[in-house]
Write an enzyme that holds these catalytic residues in place. Sequence first.
Site, PDB file in Angstrom:
ATOM      1  N   HIS A 104      96.987 -55.068  16.867  1.00  0.00           N
ATOM      2  CA  HIS A 104      97.369 -54.623  18.207  1.00  0.00           C
ATOM      3  C   HIS A 104      98.773 -54.047  18.208  1.00  0.00           C
ATOM      4  CE1 HIS A 104      96.360 -54.540  22.529  1.00  0.00           C
ATOM      5  NE2 HIS A 104      97.667 -54.494  22.657  1.00  0.00           N
ATOM      6  N   CYS A 133      85.531 -46.519  21.896  1.00  0.00           N
ATOM      7  CA  CYS A 133      86.955 -46.599  22.232  1.00  0.00           C
ATOM      8  C   CYS A 133      87.801 -47.260  21.150  1.00  0.00           C
ATOM      9  CB  CYS A 133      87.154 -47.314  23.563  1.00  0.00           C
ATOM     10  SG  CYS A 133      86.379 -48.938  23.658  1.00  0.00           S
TER      11      CYS A 133
END
Length: 577
Positions: A194, A508
């Site tokens: 992330h 995505c």
Amino acid sequence: MRLVLTGSGASRGMALGRARLQQPSRYLVDERPLPADEVEAEVERLKRAIEIARDELAALRDKLHGSMAREVAEFIDAHSLMLADRELTSGIYELVRQGRYRASAALKLQRDRLVAVFEAMDDPYLRSRKEDIEHVIARVQAGLLREASSEERKLAARVGEILVSDSVAPAELVPLAEHGVLGVVQTAGSRVSHGAILARSLHLPMVVAAHDALGAIQDDDLVLIDGEAGEVIVHPAAPDLARYRAWQRDSLQRSKQLALLADRDTRTRDGVAIALYANAESATDIALARASGAAGIGLYRTEFLFMQRREPPSEDEQFQAYCDVVLGMGGLPVTIRTLDLGADKADASGLTLDDEDNPALGVRGVRLSLRHPQLMRTQLRAILRASAFGPVRVLVPMVCAAEEMSQMRVLLRDCARDLRSAGHEIADNVELGAMIEVPAAAIALPSMIRKLDFVAIGTNDLVQYTLAIDRNNDHLADLYDPLHPAVLRLLAQTITTAQRAGKRVSLCGEMAGDRRYTALLLALGLTDFSMHPGVLLEVRELIATLDRGELRKHTAALLRAPTRERIERVITRMHAP
């Protein structure tokens, strides 16, 4: 002497700056006893370093604005309060005066003492605050090192800084970028973590898995990083600097060229319309998505509203954030993903969860939401209220079973009923979709699809869970393979199932914005992509050169290929003129 370190490129771009090391345990600690006649001078040196750290935080706090301020202000304020805490600072001064420790050794000893106190606490939230102690002490240690030469500090201020660290928490990246850090080098991590995803969102060049960086780089060394090649050049030579200047010129020219595509439709060479959505988590992303001509927001991550807080954000606070996104997109659809936190991040958000041996396989995503229904109701109510200002869709992460979506549907319906009863205006219909990122969801999709309004494929986790590989483990980076035959078959099955049911399906994950996979995804039947807005124009440019009809002729060969090597051969044929 020039030194080249290799790692993995995590965020594209180049950056030139002075190294700033951030790792408390790696700072040089002078253990020699301090002579009595040097005590007060060492105390003054320590005071100056603390003042430098305070000034840095104050300057950073002043630079924050908009949604960024909401996300990181509490984080900065907590560190500022620690630096103003007399118990913390007086304890360090006492170690110098009474214990005759040098400043760096006194800081380390005080850090070790306080960390031990926090680790012994029963409350999970308070226990997690030990990281703040480490970060604050590290900032003061850095202040000590920068005391070495005022000329070097001036030079560092002129060229900017490259952060070198074992790892950087995602919540730290925003204040670092706001503070003028030009790039990041990590000894650990992967390009699909992330932190790496956020670095790309911030246009912050990043190299990860540069294992020797902390040992080979010193504070204030001149460093050139190449976030695409995965290179870190320490003490770059004249040819390196010439390459950097050429990159700057080419990058500017390329940006002007791509900007011409912002107002164009996305179509393949044979005229098939393709929808390019943007992933977003900040106001900057929203602005870039609009400027790039995105079809909408295909994935809006909500986690950063929850991070570095003592309690979860209120309904009104979330509503304001979601409303800003919806209004910012000017009537284009916005897909908001519900909270995707697990035990590894929950303590930093004001939530209290039991420790888990493997948070990636634990209570996270929809599992967390259904175990904390009030938390979920608050978020759903905020999303529904924002739907009055533009088209909104709700995306649920980590779905494994149809029953989870049934429960989410009931929650969404109940929240809509309550809001209407209270006089709130909301959209007549807010679509509810599932994120397909667990193999079980991909396999069970035929029996689940009736309960969904749309489908979004999250390839980052789908690859991780299909191959049983931690995507944050740099030792397994070579095994993290989106072209594994099993991954391709799950992708093709998911796309086909959704399309046959007449449901929109988008992808995505990071594959969507990686030009190496664009032709492959078109061959598998994908027509909706969602990617970082910074690469959207490049993908649009590539799609215009591809013939989807011709690519689809290779679908069967792709899905029959038994190995990655064979898949790559098919992809090579697909690109052949």
